[in-house]
Design a protein around this motif. Sequence first.
Motif, PDB file in Angstrom:
ATOM      1  N   SER A 134      44.604  10.634  43.729  1.00  0.00           N
ATOM      2  CA  SER A 134      43.441  10.795  43.103  1.00  0.00           C
ATOM      3  C   SER A 134      42.449  11.344  44.142  1.00  0.00           C
ATOM      4  CB  SER A 134      42.772   9.297  42.970  1.00  0.00           C
ATOM      5  OG  SER A 134      41.693   9.430  42.493  1.00  0.00           O
ATOM      6  N   SER A 135      41.446  12.297  43.682  1.00  0.00           N
ATOM      7  CA  SER A 135      40.546  12.874  44.531  1.00  0.00           C
ATOM      8  C   SER A 135      39.176  12.293  44.103  1.00  0.00           C
ATOM      9  CB  SER A 135      40.536  14.333  44.375  1.00  0.00           C
ATOM     10  OG  SER A 135      40.403  14.788  43.110  1.00  0.00           O
ATOM     11  N   SER A 136      38.921  11.255  43.460  1.00  0.00           N
ATOM     12  CA  SER A 136      37.676  10.709  43.006  1.00  0.00           C
ATOM     13  C   SER A 136      37.004  10.254  44.398  1.00  0.00           C
ATOM     14  CB  SER A 136      37.890   9.572  42.017  1.00  0.00           C
ATOM     15  OG  SER A 136      38.364   8.421  42.543  1.00  0.00           O
ATOM     16  N   THR A 137      35.548  10.329  44.095  1.00  0.00           N
ATOM     17  CA  THR A 137      34.852   9.788  45.383  1.00  0.00           C
ATOM     18  C   THR A 137      35.252   8.217  45.787  1.00  0.00           C
ATOM     19  OG1 THR A 137      33.150  11.173  44.407  1.00  0.00           O
ATOM     20  CG2 THR A 137      32.443   9.411  46.132  1.00  0.00           C
ATOM     21  N   VAL A 138      35.607   7.568  44.757  1.00  0.00           N
ATOM     22  CA  VAL A 138      35.651   5.830  44.889  1.00  0.00           C
ATOM     23  C   VAL A 138      37.182   5.797  45.706  1.00  0.00           C
ATOM     24  CG1 VAL A 138      36.250   3.999  43.760  1.00  0.00           C
ATOM     25  CG2 VAL A 138      34.284   5.213  42.640  1.00  0.00           C
ATOM     26  N   ASP A 139      38.076   6.505  45.046  1.00  0.00           N
ATOM     27  CA  ASP A 139      39.608   6.236  45.658  1.00  0.00           C
ATOM     28  C   ASP A 139      39.401   6.865  47.213  1.00  0.00           C
ATOM     29  OD1 ASP A 139      40.526   5.089  43.458  1.00  0.00           O
ATOM     30  OD2 ASP A 139      40.955   6.738  42.561  1.00  0.00           O
ATOM     31  N   LEU A 140      38.670   8.055  47.278  1.00  0.00           N
ATOM     32  CA  LEU A 140      38.805   8.814  48.796  1.00  0.00           C
ATOM     33  C   LEU A 140      38.011   7.609  49.942  1.00  0.00           C
ATOM     34  CD1 LEU A 140      37.967  12.445  47.844  1.00  0.00           C
ATOM     35  CD2 LEU A 140      39.913  11.471  48.819  1.00  0.00           C
ATOM     36  N   GLU A 141      36.856   7.058  49.258  1.00  0.00           N
ATOM     37  CA  GLU A 141      36.119   5.966  50.192  1.00  0.00           C
ATOM     38  C   GLU A 141      37.100   4.897  50.371  1.00  0.00           C
ATOM     39  OE1 GLU A 141      33.080   4.129  52.146  1.00  0.00           O
ATOM     40  OE2 GLU A 141      33.757   6.208  51.851  1.00  0.00           O
ATOM     41  N   ASN A 142      37.752   4.581  49.487  1.00  0.00           N
ATOM     42  CA  ASN A 142      38.655   3.383  49.711  1.00  0.00           C
ATOM     43  C   ASN A 142      39.557   3.570  50.718  1.00  0.00           C
ATOM     44  OD1 ASN A 142      39.998   0.887  49.063  1.00  0.00           O
ATOM     45  ND2 ASN A 142      41.613   1.950  47.983  1.00  0.00           N
ATOM     46  N   ALA A 143      40.075   4.904  50.665  1.00  0.00           N
ATOM     47  CA  ALA A 143      41.132   5.234  51.622  1.00  0.00           C
ATOM     48  C   ALA A 143      40.653   5.526  53.063  1.00  0.00           C
ATOM     49  CB  ALA A 143      41.779   6.855  51.392  1.00  0.00           C
ATOM     50  N   ARG A 144      39.249   5.998  53.051  1.00  0.00           N
ATOM     51  CA  ARG A 144      38.751   6.101  54.444  1.00  0.00           C
ATOM     52  C   ARG A 144      38.304   4.771  55.186  1.00  0.00           C
ATOM     53  NH1 ARG A 144      34.250   5.337  56.850  1.00  0.00           N
ATOM     54  NH2 ARG A 144      33.116   4.387  54.964  1.00  0.00           N
ATOM     55  N   ILE A 145      38.060   3.530  54.149  1.00  0.00           N
ATOM     56  CA  ILE A 145      37.751   2.169  54.721  1.00  0.00           C
ATOM     57  C   ILE A 145      38.927   1.725  55.353  1.00  0.00           C
ATOM     58  CG2 ILE A 145      37.181  -0.006  53.852  1.00  0.00           C
ATOM     59  CD1 ILE A 145      35.369   1.273  51.837  1.00  0.00           C
ATOM     60  N   GLN A 146      40.185   1.988  54.616  1.00  0.00           N
ATOM     61  CA  GLN A 146      41.256   1.221  54.949  1.00  0.00           C
ATOM     62  C   GLN A 146      41.950   2.077  56.389  1.00  0.00           C
ATOM     63  OE1 GLN A 146      44.402   0.181  52.342  1.00  0.00           O
ATOM     64  NE2 GLN A 146      43.196   0.101  50.697  1.00  0.00           N
ATOM     65  N   GLU A 147      41.607   3.309  56.347  1.00  0.00           N
ATOM     66  CA  GLU A 147      41.621   3.910  57.626  1.00  0.00           C
ATOM     67  C   GLU A 147      41.093   3.417  58.849  1.00  0.00           C
ATOM     68  OE1 GLU A 147      41.989   8.625  59.323  1.00  0.00           O
ATOM     69  OE2 GLU A 147      41.407   8.024  57.396  1.00  0.00           O
ATOM     70  N   GLU A 148      39.901   3.234  58.560  1.00  0.00           N
ATOM     71  CA  GLU A 148      38.953   2.673  59.602  1.00  0.00           C
ATOM     72  C   GLU A 148      39.413   1.373  60.155  1.00  0.00           C
ATOM     73  OE1 GLU A 148      36.630   4.326  61.498  1.00  0.00           O
ATOM     74  OE2 GLU A 148      37.181   6.122  60.586  1.00  0.00           O
ATOM     75  N   LEU A 149      39.493   0.505  59.176  1.00  0.00           N
ATOM     76  CA  LEU A 149      40.140  -0.937  59.372  1.00  0.00           C
ATOM     77  C   LEU A 149      40.959  -0.976  60.197  1.00  0.00           C
ATOM     78  CD1 LEU A 149      39.648  -2.606  55.667  1.00  0.00           C
ATOM     79  CD2 LEU A 149      38.186  -3.172  57.787  1.00  0.00           C
ATOM     80  N   LEU A 150      41.921  -0.181  60.119  1.00  0.00           N
ATOM     81  CA  LEU A 150      43.436  -0.273  60.754  1.00  0.00           C
ATOM     82  C   LEU A 150      43.109   0.176  62.386  1.00  0.00           C
ATOM     83  CD1 LEU A 150      45.780   1.073  58.351  1.00  0.00           C
ATOM     84  CD2 LEU A 150      45.856  -1.146  59.378  1.00  0.00           C
ATOM     85  N   LYS A 151      41.939   0.926  62.600  1.00  0.00           N
ATOM     86  CA  LYS A 151      41.494   1.056  64.070  1.00  0.00           C
ATOM     87  C   LYS A 151      41.094  -0.159  64.890  1.00  0.00           C
ATOM     88  CE  LYS A 151      40.348   5.804  62.903  1.00  0.00           C
ATOM     89  NZ  LYS A 151      39.151   6.908  62.870  1.00  0.00           N
TER      90      LYS A 151
END
Length: 685
Positions: free
Chosen positions: A233-250
């Motif tokens: 998905s390239s929706s704004t909501v799904d892209l934001e969800n992916a960003r949040i999880q990437e930042e959390l793992l840091k």
Amino acid sequence: MNLIKKHKIVFLILAVILAMAAVLLAYKLAVLKSPEKIIKQYMACIEEQDYEGMYEMLDQESQDKVTKKAFITRNQNIYEGIGAKNIEITIIEGQEKKDAVQYKTVMDSSAGKIRFPNEAVVHKEQGRYRITWNDGLIFPQLGSEDKVRVQAEKADRGTIYDRSGNVLAGKGTVAAVGLIPGKMSKDKTADLEKMAGLLDMAPADIEKKLNAKWVKPDLLVPIKKLKKINEASSSTVDLENARIQEELLKIPGVTIGDEESRVYPLGEKTAHLIGYVQGISAEELESRKDQGYDQYSVIGKSGLERLYEKRLHGQDGERIAIYNKNGSEKAVVGQRPKKDGEDIKLTIDSRLQAQLYDTYQADKSCSVVLNPKSGEVMALVSTPSYDSNDFVVGMSEKRWKQLNEDPNTPMYNRYKQIWSPGSALKPVVGAIGVGTGKLDPNGDLGHSGKSWQKDSSWGGYKVTTLHEYSGPANLENALIYSDNIYFAKAALKIGADTLTKQLAQAGFGQEIPFALDMTPSQYSNDQKPIEDEIQLADSGYGQGQVLVNPLHLASMYSAFSNQGSMIKPHLEQKEETAYWIENAFDSKAADLIQQDLEKVISDPNGTGHGAQLSKIKLAGKTGTAEIKASKEDTSGTELGWFCVFSPDKTKDNSLLMVTMVEDVKDRGGSGYVVQKSKDILEKFF
């Protein structure tokens, strides 16, 4: 009452008490003098939770081996742990063993009925029978070092499928965010603040989870659930969800793993239809405590999840088993198999559902698609929408506030409501007029330009129409050009009594026979009689006080494919084809309307001509309804309607689609809906 009489009464009461005590003592002595009776009395104490009384019936050797406290603890934990009740003892006939009583036990438990034969050693001690105790008296297979465990077998909630077997609601995985305290960095405060910001939580809420009594430095502490990353998905909501999880793992100590959960693969596209589940509330649990729910259960809160709750909710199973000291299972004492929830297969076409949502997601709209020959509902869409998955993983306060304060009201289910139909009602009025003989379809009601009033009694009010045309002002042309003035005149010719009677016969004011609750249509406020001539004229072209539910409108249009009978819409594939209202319209009138609606599409001047397809014949009607505060209001908005169906298709591939879009004023009116509908129809056919 004198003193002597009082003494006599007291003496009499004491005598009765002593007599009862003597009888009870005699009974107990009798019990203790019979091997069979002492066993029955011993087992009866279990039901009364009189474990101390049970202990008193043991022989001296047993009491020397096990303390009263240990005996009571062992028996209480097992019998109350398995929910033992309604214990019945049957002594086996023809006893062969000396100093032993053989019997059968039947009891109810949390895992259902438990039955087993057993044997107790009973012998006389100081003139009375006593029981030699061992753990086998509880269950024959139970040893002194064994444990009895009650294990729940979780039932699966039923899955909701579309017509092709695609999952609309079922078992899946979510992203479970956890934190290992011992792996956090030295700057714990900064990490928690960053984590809280990403998860839309307060740092104090995360701290509270970390301070739970069971938490240890090396244990994973669950913090929050998130939706799985949708890489496709390239929706704004799904892209934001992916960003949040990437930042959390840091963040040091943070982990994200998979956790089984109820999921909704189409998210926003089916939210109003399917609904969502959440954890059961205390009030819900209280009312369902005998229906297989516990404090960990989820329950349908809206949509089909709520409607089909009893069928979707499974019954958990339970096993009562004996385990030896090494943890190996020794024997199963009782078992109630789990019963998974029922799977439900809908008539919904998920591809069509998704396409409609994607087409109108930026609009305030609703669409109903059904097979007019079978009644199968193929799509029910309301836009804008929300994501059912947000409720499952845990709706944040921020997101909840956004949904509720959004002026486009994404939580509002538009296809369940009633709306002004505008010209979309004209085919219904035409069928009523022709069927009752009040309207000659070939009769010319005369041209009146673009505005008209019956006479001066209407004051300054006039009926207006958008199109002038040559040729007779008859039913066919009035439908092709969507002539408001013609249908205002037609309504006056039909008359208020006949019109309202026939509308009621076509389902106005009735509950719509459908799985989901739909608001009933109305021809006037509170179904009051139409007494005003202007209201009657306006009703003829779908204005006035007429409000129609989209699904009801679709059912009325189905009559034009079914010789005047309105199909009963249904959502489950197991339901059979049936009519809601047979002969709602005269069959010849219905056939005539269908032919005219074909020309609304095929005629270059037809208001629905923009939806014409090269290889598929279509019939339909547009509608633009004015929404204004008063007759004089010029600042109101407009609803755009398009009702379209395939008249020549068979039962297997017939389609009828009704779409309503709000705020189409200055956006092309109903023409906005016509063009978008064409794209959908082309892909479907």
